[in-house]
Design an enzyme around this catalytic site. Structure first.
Site, PDB file in Angstrom:
ATOM      1  N   ARG A 286      56.155  27.082  23.612  1.00 51.06           N
ATOM      2  CA  ARG A 286      57.239  26.466  24.312  1.00 51.06           C
ATOM      3  C   ARG A 286      57.177  26.603  25.701  1.00 51.06           C
ATOM      4  NH1 ARG A 286      62.533  27.968  21.198  1.00 51.06           N
ATOM      5  NH2 ARG A 286      61.949  27.669  18.958  1.00 51.06           N
ATOM      6  N   CYS A 287      57.832  25.401  26.184  1.00 45.91           N
ATOM      7  CA  CYS A 287      57.979  25.922  27.922  1.00 45.91           C
ATOM      8  C   CYS A 287      58.711  26.958  28.198  1.00 45.91           C
ATOM      9  CB  CYS A 287      58.910  24.718  28.606  1.00 45.91           C
ATOM     10  SG  CYS A 287      58.625  23.061  27.998  1.00 45.91           S
ATOM     11  N   THR A 288      59.486  27.470  27.238  1.00 46.90           N
ATOM     12  CA  THR A 288      60.397  28.606  27.424  1.00 46.90           C
ATOM     13  C   THR A 288      59.552  30.133  26.784  1.00 46.90           C
ATOM     14  OG1 THR A 288      61.428  28.276  25.350  1.00 46.90           O
ATOM     15  CG2 THR A 288      62.443  27.373  27.556  1.00 46.90           C
TER      16      THR A 288
END
Ligand code: UN1
Length: 518
Positions: A286-288
């Site tokens: 995830r980007c997060t």
């Protein structure tokens, strides 16, 4: 059975394979080819932009509440197809069922939020400096948008662009990731089922080079008014440069090196749970995803023992089963992940699994669910002893790897958290409100979690980053409307005279020397 899919421009299949085909395999069972994808060239991409540009005035002239109804219909159609779309996301990207369904829910949430925007899109009535004159503001669509998305959120993140762009009266050319092509086509079909007019939404499959050349051509020809891009910082930088040459500001959602600070007052069990989910959920893609744990030195040993034990015990494998995470999204992410593993140095200590790298018969993982040889499965890797100068500390490492470092005082923790220069998501585990607010104030990230992991943004709060994570643009909620609309100011003078602003303005004369008797 091969499922050949291709671009759709102006409501028609844009046949042919001017740039060849690629296959999109199931990453947990590579022998299962989900789709053969026909790739467009730059000219086809630019033709799609021209089609979107032609369709835009008609779509903008459609009353906004009517466009809002289309968004409402998309939400209901996606809801009715939630299971099927979720299954396809699991098959094509390897996301476990719960995550895949959550991803589809994020589209529904986005539609639910924006269906009402069709009846709002508020402007303002503003008083004028002069009598018999009225001021107004209007939100106007930007025009035709080219949206280029990654495949780690193959349907949710695209909807963050498509839904607000469409409700605000823009038309769209969407270029999804090739390795997420079947999921993208399915989402496109669900949007089309809502009855969008021809050319309002167009789908183009193309590789990076053709897309970039297509963007350049579209900008040159005046048929792209906005670019939305979710992907790597390196590509985002190039897109930003390109758009800047045409005086455009793209919406950029780029990488992250998301830190989690664990303070002495933290609930350690909660922090372990959050680190496990955000470090290894979606195989860390995830980007997060969690990049670095920055734990207070007094808690280091206890936290690490518990985190390593939880990671070692976590179920990894077949995403149709009950697992924490499945495979890498695609071969290219597996290859890059192997490079990141090369950044581990002698001063690091590796924990979290029975081995490192690809899970196989020769390098098994205890408790693996399914057949590791069938897909692109990787051991979870915790790297302890990471120092601020290490590549592992400074760079995004898309995949199931988490670094652990220690700190002494909160200011040091905040400085460490900001050191890599990204600024997407961040987290602090603490029961001291003073620490929580100091962290919020000091961290450069666009998103801050307190006693929650770095992942799990909700669809109606601003999503986006600073520094290497983006150019400050925000998606989601009302904030994304600033990406897809421009403010138009109107003034209407009905006095019958030329009233000059700043000059023909009535004055009330104050006595500024007035003082109270003391
Ligand atoms: C992304 O990784 O690009 O907060 C988006 C989250 C998800 C969205 C992530 N709701 O993890």
């Amino acid at each position: 059975m091969s499922n050949t899919i291709g671009s759709v421009i102006g409501g028609r299949a844009a046949g042919g394979t001017p740039a060849g085909t690629v296959s999109s395999p199931n990453p947990s069972r590579l022998a299962d080819v989900v789709a053969e994808v026909q790739l467009a060239d730059a000219a086809t991409f630019a033709a799609a932009c021209a089609a979107a540009k032609r369709a835009q005035p008609g779509w903008a002239a459609t009353p906004a509440p009517v466009r809002g109804r289309a968004i409402a219909a998309i939400g209901r159609i996606v809801e009715a197809n939630k299971e099927a779309l979720g299954r396809l996301v699991t098959r094509e990207l390897g996301k476990p069922r719960g995550e895949a369904l959550g991803e589809v829910q994020e589209i529904i949430d986005t539609c639910d939020f924006f269906l009402g925007e069709g009846r709002r899109l508020y402007g303002q009535t503003v008083p004028s400096e002069m009598p018999d004159k009225q001021l107004f503001t209007f939100r106007v669509p930007v025009g035709a948008a080219a949206v280029v998305t990654a495949g780690n959120f193959p349907v949710a993140v695209p909807s963050w662009y498509l839904v607000p762009a469409l409700v605000a009266g823009n038309t769209v050319v969407w270029k999804p990731a090739e390795y997420a092509a079947a999921s993208a086509l399915a989402l496109f079909e669900l949007f089309q089922a809502a009855g969008l007019p021809e050319g309002v939404l167009n789908l183009v499959f193309a590789d990076g080079a053709a897309t970039f050349a297509g963007l350049e051509q579209g900008l040159r020809e005046g048929s792209i008014d906005k670019i939305g891009f979710t992907g790597s910082t390196a590509v985002g930088r190039r897109i930003g440069e390109l758009a800047g040459r045409y005086l455009q500001v793209p919406c950029l959602e780029l990488g992250g090196k998301n830190p989690m600070v664990i303070t002495p007052s933290a609930d350690i069990a909660l922090a372990v749970e959050g680190a496990l989910f955000s470090g290894f959920g979606t195989a860390g893609q995830r980007c997060t995803s969690l990049g670095s744990i920055i734990v207070h030195e007094s808690l280091h040993d206890e936290f690490l023992d518990r985190f390593a034990a939880a990671t070692s015990a976590a179920a990894v494998g077949d995403p149709t089963q009950d697992v924490l995470y499945g495979p890498m999204l695609d071969q290219k992410f597996a290859d890059r992940f192997e490079e990141y593993l090369g950044w581990i140095q002698p001063h690091h200590k590796v924990l979290g699994s029975s081995a490192m790298g690809r899970i196989s018969a020769a390098s098994p993982r205890d408790g693996f669910v399914g057949d590791p040889e069938a897909g692109l499965f990787y051991h979870p890797t915790i790297v302890d002893g990471v120092q601020p100068g290490d590549a592992l500390f400074l760079q995004e490492t898309f995949g199931p790897i988490v670094g652990v470092s220690t700190y002494g005082g909160l200011d040091e923790a905040i400085a460490l958290a900001n050191t890599p220069g990204y600024g997407l998501s961040s987290a602090i585990y603490t029961n001291d409100p003073h620490d929580a607010f100091r962290f919020r104030q000091g961290i450069s990230a666009g998103m801050v979690s307190v006693n929650n992991s770095t992942s799990g943004a909700e669809a109606h709060l601003p999503f986006g980053g600073n520094g290497l994570s983006g150019n400050g643009s925000r998606q989601s909620g009302i904030w994304v409307l600033d990406q897809f609309t421009r403010w138009q100011a109107m003034n209407w003078d009905y006095s019958g005279r030329l009233q000059k602003a700043q000059m023909d303005v009535a004055e009330i004369i104050p006595d500024l020397d007035y003082r109270l008797d003391s």
